[in-house]
Write a protein that holds these residues in place. Structure first.
Motif, PDB file in Angstrom:
ATOM      1  N   GLY B  80       0.761  -1.144  -0.068  1.00  0.00           N
ATOM      2  CA  GLY B  80       0.248   0.065   0.012  1.00  0.00           C
ATOM      3  C   GLY B  80       0.786   1.308  -0.054  1.00  0.00           C
ATOM      4  N   PRO B  81       1.695   1.395   0.899  1.00  0.00           N
ATOM      5  CA  PRO B  81       2.403   2.846   1.101  1.00  0.00           C
ATOM      6  C   PRO B  81       3.234   2.996  -0.300  1.00  0.00           C
ATOM      7  N   ALA B  82       4.063   1.873  -1.115  1.00  0.00           N
ATOM      8  CA  ALA B  82       4.695   2.093  -2.293  1.00  0.00           C
ATOM      9  C   ALA B  82       3.999   2.578  -3.487  1.00  0.00           C
ATOM     10  N   ALA B  83       2.608   2.046  -3.449  1.00  0.00           N
ATOM     11  CA  ALA B  83       1.549   2.100  -4.477  1.00  0.00           C
ATOM     12  C   ALA B  83       1.161   3.663  -4.262  1.00  0.00           C
ATOM     13  N   CYS B  84       1.034   4.150  -3.132  1.00  0.00           N
ATOM     14  CA  CYS B  84       0.324   5.550  -2.903  1.00  0.00           C
ATOM     15  C   CYS B  84       1.485   6.397  -3.333  1.00  0.00           C
ATOM     16  N   ARG B  85       2.815   6.064  -2.930  1.00  0.00           N
ATOM     17  CA  ARG B  85       3.980   7.004  -3.266  1.00  0.00           C
ATOM     18  C   ARG B  85       4.124   7.170  -4.662  1.00  0.00           C
ATOM     19  N   THR B  94       2.994   5.519   7.719  1.00  0.00           N
ATOM     20  CA  THR B  94       1.653   4.822   7.818  1.00  0.00           C
ATOM     21  C   THR B  94       1.851   3.246   7.192  1.00  0.00           C
ATOM     22  N   ARG B  95       1.631   2.514   8.101  1.00  0.00           N
ATOM     23  CA  ARG B  95       1.767   0.910   7.314  1.00  0.00           C
ATOM     24  C   ARG B  95       0.385   0.649   6.758  1.00  0.00           C
ATOM     25  N   LEU B  96       0.037   0.892   5.400  1.00  0.00           N
ATOM     26  CA  LEU B  96      -1.284   0.798   4.886  1.00  0.00           C
ATOM     27  C   LEU B  96      -1.082  -0.512   4.533  1.00  0.00           C
ATOM     28  N   VAL B  97      -2.676  -1.127   4.774  1.00  0.00           N
ATOM     29  CA  VAL B  97      -2.988  -2.475   4.048  1.00  0.00           C
ATOM     30  C   VAL B  97      -4.394  -2.095   3.454  1.00  0.00           C
ATOM     31  N   VAL B  98      -4.409  -2.546   2.035  1.00  0.00           N
ATOM     32  CA  VAL B  98      -5.561  -1.999   1.341  1.00  0.00           C
ATOM     33  C   VAL B  98      -6.407  -3.620   1.293  1.00  0.00           C
ATOM     34  N   LEU B 108     -14.743  -4.459   6.622  1.00  0.00           N
ATOM     35  CA  LEU B 108     -15.261  -3.407   7.196  1.00  0.00           C
ATOM     36  C   LEU B 108     -14.233  -3.302   8.255  1.00  0.00           C
ATOM     37  N   VAL B 109     -13.937  -1.892   8.712  1.00  0.00           N
ATOM     38  CA  VAL B 109     -12.828  -1.266   9.455  1.00  0.00           C
ATOM     39  C   VAL B 109     -13.176  -1.035  10.686  1.00  0.00           C
ATOM     40  N   VAL B 110     -12.639  -1.079  11.672  1.00  0.00           N
ATOM     41  CA  VAL B 110     -13.257  -0.393  13.089  1.00  0.00           C
ATOM     42  C   VAL B 110     -11.810  -0.365  14.036  1.00  0.00           C
ATOM     43  N   CYS B 111     -11.887   0.436  15.162  1.00  0.00           N
ATOM     44  CA  CYS B 111     -10.935   0.119  16.137  1.00  0.00           C
ATOM     45  C   CYS B 111     -11.629   0.136  17.300  1.00  0.00           C
ATOM     46  N   THR B 112     -11.707  -0.923  18.066  1.00  0.00           N
ATOM     47  CA  THR B 112     -12.579  -1.146  19.296  1.00  0.00           C
ATOM     48  C   THR B 112     -11.816  -0.424  20.362  1.00  0.00           C
ATOM     49  N   LEU B 113     -10.462  -0.376  20.544  1.00  0.00           N
ATOM     50  CA  LEU B 113      -9.997   0.046  21.496  1.00  0.00           C
ATOM     51  C   LEU B 113      -9.876   1.680  21.820  1.00  0.00           C
ATOM     52  N   CYS B 114      -9.402   2.252  20.538  1.00  0.00           N
ATOM     53  CA  CYS B 114      -9.579   3.800  20.758  1.00  0.00           C
ATOM     54  C   CYS B 114     -10.283   4.191  19.532  1.00  0.00           C
ATOM     55  N   SER B 115      -9.475   4.594  18.533  1.00  0.00           N
ATOM     56  CA  SER B 115     -10.139   4.877  16.960  1.00  0.00           C
ATOM     57  C   SER B 115      -9.103   5.176  16.103  1.00  0.00           C
ATOM     58  N   CYS B 116      -8.024   4.232  16.143  1.00  0.00           N
ATOM     59  CA  CYS B 116      -6.966   4.309  15.009  1.00  0.00           C
ATOM     60  C   CYS B 116      -7.894   4.215  13.529  1.00  0.00           C
ATOM     61  N   TYR B 117      -7.365   4.895  12.758  1.00  0.00           N
ATOM     62  CA  TYR B 117      -8.012   5.461  11.520  1.00  0.00           C
ATOM     63  C   TYR B 117      -6.946   5.665  10.707  1.00  0.00           C
ATOM     64  N   PRO B 118      -6.975   5.457   9.291  1.00  0.00           N
ATOM     65  CA  PRO B 118      -5.915   5.901   8.243  1.00  0.00           C
ATOM     66  C   PRO B 118      -6.013   7.195   7.988  1.00  0.00           C
ATOM     67  N   ALA B 166      -3.516  -1.959  16.489  1.00  0.00           N
ATOM     68  CA  ALA B 166      -2.111  -1.966  16.612  1.00  0.00           C
ATOM     69  C   ALA B 166      -1.272  -1.233  15.717  1.00  0.00           C
ATOM     70  N   GLU B 167      -0.663  -1.797  14.668  1.00  0.00           N
ATOM     71  CA  GLU B 167       0.478  -0.936  14.009  1.00  0.00           C
ATOM     72  C   GLU B 167       0.126  -0.783  12.656  1.00  0.00           C
ATOM     73  N   LEU B 168      -1.172  -1.449  11.918  1.00  0.00           N
ATOM     74  CA  LEU B 168      -1.289  -1.382  10.557  1.00  0.00           C
ATOM     75  C   LEU B 168      -2.778  -0.638  10.611  1.00  0.00           C
ATOM     76  N   ARG B 169      -2.841   0.062   9.326  1.00  0.00           N
ATOM     77  CA  ARG B 169      -3.894   0.747   9.190  1.00  0.00           C
ATOM     78  C   ARG B 169      -4.477   0.557   7.830  1.00  0.00           C
ATOM     79  N   TYR B 170      -5.705   0.483   7.886  1.00  0.00           N
ATOM     80  CA  TYR B 170      -6.754  -0.212   6.826  1.00  0.00           C
ATOM     81  C   TYR B 170      -7.672   0.776   5.815  1.00  0.00           C
ATOM     82  N   ILE B 171      -7.463   0.611   4.506  1.00  0.00           N
ATOM     83  CA  ILE B 171      -8.688   1.183   3.892  1.00  0.00           C
ATOM     84  C   ILE B 171      -9.270  -0.049   2.782  1.00  0.00           C
TER      85      ILE B 171
END
Lengths: 97, 206, 100
Positions: B80-85, B94-98, B108-118, B166-171
């Motif tokens: 994901g990051p390389a393609a965005c570049r 951002t460690r993006l996973v598509v 479907l994407v959610v963050c139950t512990l806080c609100s991690c978001y891309p 955690a560490e990855l972010r998703y769209i």
């Protein structure tokens, strides 16, 4: 377990430890004790449990994206049997299932 | 509906007339940090501008390219990051996973512990994404939550929730809507809503 | 023990598609927290930990960025960047002058 990178490989059956300490834990409550399959190894990262209390020099730990069947996570799940949930889990919370 | 880029939302009152306790604290903190040279006023201004420039239009560009160019889509799903570049979209560290929606799988994407978001690709999250009800229910009854957004997933399609804690972010890479063949990338991007990239909605019909 | 922030799977009401355009003070708080992180004043896990320590009713009583302000202040004090005394005095002054 700490510092052991890539202890699991994609496809490995794992279980999230069932433990309930105090502190900053990134393994959600609802997934503790549940079994799933490693989807991928995500690399090594600082341990959030230690970093949250300003201990930043410890060894990094592995992080795994684990796939769980929703029917396994929620006994009363209403949906398709193929429905799943992916969560990134730090190595110290995983054991072989 | 609430796709975040074609209508304005009411501005929550800034309450500058009577700032609340935490707004007073925010001002005090800003002043103290500027005086202590933790950051400069210029750095603060630039960071605010940088965040203002982020928004779903960036994610929509990436999705539109993937719809138009199968080779790009393959690269996007692999890295994901390389393609965005490649598109000149800078997502920083951002460690993006598509996540690709397919006829047999809806993501479907959610963050139950806080609100991690891309944030790097979609900007600041909408209030409902951070809400207790979304965080509680998206993992356990995703189909019911989707219905509340007016999104009906066909019975033969599996739903996969991504609890992004955690560490990855998703769209989500939605499926290209029928009838979009032959549209140029700008026209394709106009069909891609923020909510479709979170996975609670489908793209607009052309 | 399930902690208040760790809410995945609990029963909840309908998800209403609410949103608002972020106010200036909220954008400032957001930007401050990014700069603090970039400059390694405190780390993201400390920040999240501080929000979690706000406890059960924080989600009802405080807005999202109000929780952030609390956490930023808590961690700056813990790291010795500011003192409780400094913060208290400055807040009094800000309130008196109406500065934003």
């Amino acid at each position: 377990m700490t510092g052991a990178s890539a202890a699991f490989a994609a496809g490995d059956a794992v279980r999230v430890r069932r433990a309930f300490p105090i502190g900053h834990v990134r393994a959600p409550f609802y997934i503790r004790g549940k079994a799933g399959t490693v989807e991928r190894y995500c690399g090594e990262f600082g341990n959030p449990e230690e970093r949250s209390v300003m201990q930043e020099d410890g060894p990094p730990i592995g992080l795994y994206r684990v796939r769980f069947r929703q029917a396994e996570v929620w006994p009363d799940y209403r949906g398709r049997p193929e429905d799943s949930i992916d969560i990134e889990i730090y190595a110290n919370w995983l054991e072989r299932a | 509906m609430h796709d975040g880029h074609d209508h304005a939302h009411p501005l929550r009152p800034d309450r500058d007339e009577h700032p609340g306790y935490y707004q007073v604290m925010a001002t005090a903190l800003r002043e103290l940090l500027l005086e202590k040279n933790v950051f400069t006023a210029e750095e603060l201004r630039r960071q605010m501008e940088k965040m203002d420039e982020r928004g779903p239009h960036l994610g929509a560009r990436v999705v539109a390219r993937a719809w138009a160019d199968a080779a790009f889509k393959t690269r996007l799903l692999a890295d994901g990051p390389a393609a965005c570049r490649e598109l000149g979209v800078d997502i920083g560290p951002t460690r993006l996973v598509v996540l690709e929606n397919r006829p047999e799988l809806h993501n479907l994407v959610v963050c139950t512990l806080c609100s991690c978001y891309p944030r790097a690709l979609l900007g600041l999250p909408p209030d409902w994404y951070k809400s207790v009800n979304y965080r509680r229910r998206a993992v356990r009854e995703p189909r019911a939550v989707l219905e509340e957004f007016g999104t009906r997933i066909p019975d033969g399609t599996a739903v996969r929730v991504h609890d992004s804690t955690a560490e990855l972010r998703y769209i989500v890479l939605p499926m290209r809507p029928a009838g979009a063949e032959g549209l140029d990338e700008a026209a394709l991007a106009a069909l891609v809503t923020r909510d479709a990239m979170i996975g609670v909605a489908l793209p607009k019909a052309p | 023990m399930r902690r208040a922030h760790d809410m995945g799977g609990l029963p909840g009401g309908p998800v209403t598609p609410e949103e608002h355009d972020y106010a200036l003070w909220e954008k400032r708080v957001d930007a401050m927290s990014v700069l603090i992180g970039n400059k390694n004043i405190f780390n993201l896990d400390e920040f999240r930990h501080a929000i979690e320590l706000l406890g059960a009713d924080a989600h009802e009583k405080l807005s999202y960025y109000e929780r952030w302000v609390y956490a930023i202040a808590h961690n700056l004090i813990q790291r010795g960047v500011i003192t409780v005394d400094e913060l208290g005095r400055r807040m009094t002054e800000v309130e008196k002058t109406g500065r934003t």
